[in-house]
Design a protein around this motif. Sequence first.
Motif, PDB file in Angstrom:
ATOM      1  N   VAL A   1       0.839  -1.202   0.000  1.00 28.95           N
ATOM      2  CA  VAL A   1       0.000   0.000   0.000  1.00 28.95           C
ATOM      3  C   VAL A   1       0.876   1.256   0.000  1.00 28.95           C
ATOM      4  CG1 VAL A   1      -1.628   1.360   1.371  1.00 28.95           C
ATOM      5  CG2 VAL A   1      -2.022  -1.092   1.027  1.00 28.95           C
ATOM      6  N   ASP A   2       1.918   1.269   0.836  1.00 32.93           N
ATOM      7  CA  ASP A   2       2.836   2.416   0.851  1.00 32.93           C
ATOM      8  C   ASP A   2       3.547   2.571  -0.495  1.00 32.93           C
ATOM      9  OD1 ASP A   2       2.217   3.001   3.482  1.00 32.93           O
ATOM     10  OD2 ASP A   2       3.911   1.883   4.314  1.00 32.93           O
ATOM     11  N   ALA A   3       3.943   1.445  -1.108  1.00 30.57           N
ATOM     12  CA  ALA A   3       4.606   1.495  -2.412  1.00 30.57           C
ATOM     13  C   ALA A   3       3.648   1.995  -3.483  1.00 30.57           C
ATOM     14  CB  ALA A   3       5.138   0.109  -2.777  1.00 30.57           C
ATOM     15  N   PHE A   4       2.380   1.549  -3.411  1.00 32.83           N
ATOM     16  CA  PHE A   4       1.420   2.005  -4.409  1.00 32.83           C
ATOM     17  C   PHE A   4       1.159   3.500  -4.288  1.00 32.83           C
ATOM     18  CE2 PHE A   4      -2.924   2.964  -5.773  1.00 32.83           C
ATOM     19  CZ  PHE A   4      -2.785   2.673  -7.120  1.00 32.83           C
ATOM     20  N   ALA A   5       1.217   4.035  -3.076  1.00 32.37           N
ATOM     21  CA  ALA A   5       1.055   5.484  -2.923  1.00 32.37           C
ATOM     22  C   ALA A   5       2.113   6.227  -3.736  1.00 32.37           C
ATOM     23  CB  ALA A   5       1.137   5.865  -1.449  1.00 32.37           C
ATOM     24  N   VAL A   6       3.324   5.679  -3.789  1.00 34.30           N
ATOM     25  CA  VAL A   6       4.390   6.252  -4.623  1.00 34.30           C
ATOM     26  C   VAL A   6       3.997   6.169  -6.098  1.00 34.30           C
ATOM     27  CG1 VAL A   6       6.805   6.015  -5.334  1.00 34.30           C
ATOM     28  CG2 VAL A   6       6.170   5.651  -2.933  1.00 34.30           C
ATOM     29  N   VAL A   7       3.508   4.990  -6.508  1.00 35.61           N
ATOM     30  CA  VAL A   7       3.098   4.787  -7.899  1.00 35.61           C
ATOM     31  C   VAL A   7       1.959   5.731  -8.270  1.00 35.61           C
ATOM     32  CG1 VAL A   7       2.118   3.114  -9.528  1.00 35.61           C
ATOM     33  CG2 VAL A   7       3.838   2.375  -7.853  1.00 35.61           C
ATOM     34  N   ALA A   8       0.978   5.855  -7.383  1.00 29.29           N
ATOM     35  CA  ALA A   8      -0.207   6.667  -7.675  1.00 29.29           C
ATOM     36  C   ALA A   8       0.146   8.124  -7.918  1.00 29.29           C
ATOM     37  CB  ALA A   8      -1.208   6.538  -6.526  1.00 29.29           C
ATOM     38  N   ARG A   9       1.179   8.626  -7.247  1.00 25.10           N
ATOM     39  CA  ARG A   9       1.593  10.022  -7.449  1.00 25.10           C
ATOM     40  C   ARG A   9       2.220  10.230  -8.823  1.00 25.10           C
ATOM     41  NH1 ARG A   9       3.623   9.428  -2.036  1.00 25.10           N
ATOM     42  NH2 ARG A   9       5.773   9.303  -2.828  1.00 25.10           N
ATOM     43  N   LYS A  10       2.762   9.156  -9.394  1.00 24.47           N
ATOM     44  CA  LYS A  10       3.500   9.275 -10.657  1.00 24.47           C
ATOM     45  C   LYS A  10       2.714   8.772 -11.864  1.00 24.47           C
ATOM     46  CE  LYS A  10       7.304  10.644  -8.556  1.00 24.47           C
ATOM     47  NZ  LYS A  10       7.933  11.962  -8.812  1.00 24.47           N
TER      48      LYS A  10
ATOM     49  N   GLU B   1      -6.587   5.216   3.518  1.00 23.03           N
ATOM     50  CA  GLU B   1      -7.217   6.528   3.700  1.00 23.03           C
ATOM     51  C   GLU B   1      -6.185   7.609   3.994  1.00 23.03           C
ATOM     52  OE1 GLU B   1     -10.217   6.182   6.663  1.00 23.03           O
ATOM     53  OE2 GLU B   1     -11.392   4.705   5.529  1.00 23.03           O
ATOM     54  N   ALA B   2      -5.172   7.286   4.778  1.00 23.35           N
ATOM     55  CA  ALA B   2      -4.139   8.268   5.112  1.00 23.35           C
ATOM     56  C   ALA B   2      -3.384   8.720   3.858  1.00 23.35           C
ATOM     57  CB  ALA B   2      -3.167   7.678   6.131  1.00 23.35           C
ATOM     58  N   HIS B   3      -3.199   7.816   2.916  1.00 27.66           N
ATOM     59  CA  HIS B   3      -2.535   8.174   1.658  1.00 27.66           C
ATOM     60  C   HIS B   3      -3.483   8.870   0.686  1.00 27.66           C
ATOM     61  CE1 HIS B   3       1.398   6.403   2.276  1.00 27.66           C
ATOM     62  NE2 HIS B   3       0.892   5.217   2.543  1.00 27.66           N
ATOM     63  N   GLY B   4      -4.787   8.848   0.984  1.00 26.19           N
ATOM     64  CA  GLY B   4      -5.761   9.464   0.093  1.00 26.19           C
ATOM     65  C   GLY B   4      -5.925   8.739  -1.225  1.00 26.19           C
ATOM     66  N   ILE B   5      -5.837   7.410  -1.198  1.00 22.43           N
ATOM     67  CA  ILE B   5      -5.903   6.626  -2.437  1.00 22.43           C
ATOM     68  C   ILE B   5      -7.101   5.677  -2.436  1.00 22.43           C
ATOM     69  CG2 ILE B   5      -3.444   6.767  -3.022  1.00 22.43           C
ATOM     70  CD1 ILE B   5      -3.020   4.089  -1.609  1.00 22.43           C
ATOM     71  N   GLN B   6      -8.156   6.038  -1.663  1.00 25.65           N
ATOM     72  CA  GLN B   6      -9.304   5.141  -1.549  1.00 25.65           C
ATOM     73  C   GLN B   6      -9.919   4.826  -2.910  1.00 25.65           C
ATOM     74  OE1 GLN B   6      -8.716   8.047   0.081  1.00 25.65           O
ATOM     75  NE2 GLN B   6     -10.078   8.263   1.864  1.00 25.65           N
ATOM     76  N   ASP B   7      -9.957   5.823  -3.820  1.00 30.64           N
ATOM     77  CA  ASP B   7     -10.575   5.621  -5.116  1.00 30.64           C
ATOM     78  C   ASP B   7      -9.671   4.901  -6.109  1.00 30.64           C
ATOM     79  OD1 ASP B   7      -8.808   7.727  -5.260  1.00 30.64           O
ATOM     80  OD2 ASP B   7      -9.996   8.872  -6.712  1.00 30.64           O
ATOM     81  N   ARG B   8      -8.463   4.543  -5.662  1.00 34.91           N
ATOM     82  CA  ARG B   8      -7.511   3.852  -6.545  1.00 34.91           C
ATOM     83  C   ARG B   8      -7.231   2.424  -6.084  1.00 34.91           C
ATOM     84  NH1 ARG B   8      -4.152   8.077  -8.656  1.00 34.91           N
ATOM     85  NH2 ARG B   8      -3.063   6.486  -9.897  1.00 34.91           N
ATOM     86  N   VAL B   9      -7.891   1.994  -5.003  1.00 35.70           N
ATOM     87  CA  VAL B   9      -7.638   0.662  -4.435  1.00 35.70           C
ATOM     88  C   VAL B   9      -8.925  -0.154  -4.432  1.00 35.70           C
ATOM     89  CG1 VAL B   9      -6.838  -0.643  -2.436  1.00 35.70           C
ATOM     90  CG2 VAL B   9      -5.785   1.564  -2.975  1.00 35.70           C
ATOM     91  N   ILE B  10      -8.841  -1.359  -4.968  1.00 34.07           N
ATOM     92  CA  ILE B  10      -9.952  -2.322  -4.922  1.00 34.07           C
ATOM     93  C   ILE B  10      -9.556  -3.400  -3.917  1.00 34.07           C
ATOM     94  CG2 ILE B  10     -11.365  -3.951  -6.216  1.00 34.07           C
ATOM     95  CD1 ILE B  10     -10.563  -2.407  -8.760  1.00 34.07           C
ATOM     96  N   LEU B  11     -10.294  -3.482  -2.824  1.00 38.48           N
ATOM     97  CA  LEU B  11      -9.957  -4.392  -1.732  1.00 38.48           C
ATOM     98  C   LEU B  11     -11.075  -5.415  -1.587  1.00 38.48           C
ATOM     99  CD1 LEU B  11      -7.906  -4.931   0.580  1.00 38.48           C
ATOM    100  CD2 LEU B  11      -9.245  -3.369   1.990  1.00 38.48           C
ATOM    101  N   SER B  12     -10.734  -6.695  -1.654  1.00 41.32           N
ATOM    102  CA  SER B  12     -11.749  -7.744  -1.537  1.00 41.32           C
ATOM    103  C   SER B  12     -11.195  -8.908  -0.732  1.00 41.32           C
ATOM    104  CB  SER B  12     -12.172  -8.229  -2.929  1.00 41.32           C
ATOM    105  OG  SER B  12     -11.112  -8.938  -3.552  1.00 41.32           O
TER     106      SER B  12
ATOM    107  N   ALA C   1       9.504   1.190   0.907  1.00 41.42           N
ATOM    108  CA  ALA C   1       8.348   1.400   0.044  1.00 41.42           C
ATOM    109  C   ALA C   1       8.695   2.224  -1.185  1.00 41.42           C
ATOM    110  CB  ALA C   1       7.228   2.078   0.832  1.00 41.42           C
ATOM    111  N   GLU C   2       9.611   3.178  -1.054  1.00 46.53           N
ATOM    112  CA  GLU C   2      10.015   3.979  -2.211  1.00 46.53           C
ATOM    113  C   GLU C   2      10.673   3.093  -3.263  1.00 46.53           C
ATOM    114  OE1 GLU C   2       9.875   7.417  -2.796  1.00 46.53           O
ATOM    115  OE2 GLU C   2       8.570   7.669  -1.045  1.00 46.53           O
ATOM    116  N   ASP C   3      11.573   2.219  -2.822  1.00 50.90           N
ATOM    117  CA  ASP C   3      12.248   1.315  -3.739  1.00 50.90           C
ATOM    118  C   ASP C   3      11.240   0.405  -4.426  1.00 50.90           C
ATOM    119  OD1 ASP C   3      14.298  -0.141  -5.053  1.00 50.90           O
ATOM    120  OD2 ASP C   3      14.435  -1.560  -3.390  1.00 50.90           O
ATOM    121  N   PHE C   4      10.309  -0.143  -3.650  1.00 54.49           N
ATOM    122  CA  PHE C   4       9.315  -1.044  -4.213  1.00 54.49           C
ATOM    123  C   PHE C   4       8.423  -0.296  -5.211  1.00 54.49           C
ATOM    124  CE2 PHE C   4       7.831  -5.395  -3.314  1.00 54.49           C
ATOM    125  CZ  PHE C   4       6.703  -5.442  -4.122  1.00 54.49           C
ATOM    126  N   GLY C   5       8.020   0.909  -4.845  1.00 54.06           N
ATOM    127  CA  GLY C   5       7.146   1.692  -5.723  1.00 54.06           C
ATOM    128  C   GLY C   5       7.806   2.047  -7.039  1.00 54.06           C
TER     129      GLY C   5
END
Length: 449
Positions: free
Chosen positions: A272-281, A312-323, A390-394
């Motif tokens: 999730v932390d790595a995806f926050a990096v991806v989502a910004r880019k 929610e803290a990353h503000g990426i709720q609309d970019r994550v599908i959780l099931s 997380a930065e490296d992973f992202g």
Amino acid sequence: MEDIYLKPPEAKRSRRARKRERIALVSTHGYVAAEPPLGLPDTGGQVVYVLELAKKLAQLGYAVDIWTRRFEDQPETEKVDDHVQIIRMKCGGKEFIPKEYLYKKLPEWTENALRYIGKKKFKYAFINSHYWDAGLAGQHMAEELDIPHIHTPHSIGSWKQKLMRGDFPDDEQRLEETYNFSRRIHHENTLYRECDMVVATSPIQLDMFKDDYGIDGDKLVMIPPGYDDNRFFQISKASRESIRESMGYAPDAKVISCIGRLARNKGMDLLVDAFAVVARKHDKAILRLAVGSENDQTTEDPMLKELMEKIEAHGIQDRVILSGSLDDPDMPDFYRAADIFCLPSRYEPFGMTAIEAMACGTPTVVTTHGGLFRTLTYGVDALYADSFDAEDFGYTILKALRHPAIHNRLAYGGAHKVRSLFTWTGIAQQLLKVVEGRSTPRLEVTPAG
């Protein structure tokens, strides 16, 4: 060592025609079933491993019994395939028991199993146990039946303890209460010395059996896990687009997927932390997480709450599908629909889901703390990143998303790698060779070829 003299092929064929030799696979914890409920507590890749191995051993000429624990309202026996059945023995009552503490009840389980074997007059060529709890039971069975015992640990207590101490340095007491490391490592030390052979699933494990447990190299063999190449394979671009449409993915979406249990060592928080990096880019990237729970009620799992709070803290709720976790038949299309598959584990003996995703032609990113990465060529078969960064992973994910040449090379190279190394037929044949190649008194068996 004395040589093993096998019967000539004609004699072996005649013997198989009369009656198949039996093999016992012992896997005591979790929900072992012909159609396993993957994602339930202690029920994941190891269950798949045992089932697929059993099926291939049957195809190679054996009758295979999968021995496990009977609890809740499970039947005593269940047919899996031709010449493969599950046999469940009771111990410790009807409630589920976590694998870290099941060993306390296994003497009862073993006695019940031995009585059943005597009643049915089963004769086994050898026992192959899986994980340390089943190893304890398998060793007792092998000694009583005077047959070989090959143990496949899947996971190593000392390694998991080191990594989780590093990840959670202030939680020593909680980790010990949850994972029971001291008793586990004690029993592992005894088990690895008493069984006939220990099977590592990766080069890292080979090193740790020698360094952490002092096991001699001639008692070790490496056999990687396998995958079902009849289910996991590449498909056409048109078929893939149809699958993506059925899953509701936008045509231009870049889907990063992961499936696994909600356990600390699985690293879902890292992803999730790595995806926050991806989502910004990358504004077309979405994250698809299919998660099972260590608890029976996924929605009540505190780790799920933590994961949702992090999203929610990353503000990426609309970019994550959780099931929740998927049914096994849905797995191949889950992998195929993704643009990138991630295995973010902080501790992973091997990484079965990554192998399956690569077989489906999905570029894959793994961590350097899993057993798989040393088998892969970086940039050709897969990419890997630090399991605590997380930065490296992202940014590693972004490499494969942004550069078509890298993406296409990984799709081809990953599928080619797993086809060449990790099919179940090859795994089963390697296990039989382990038994055939040993020369201790209890290992004088005639393999079924």
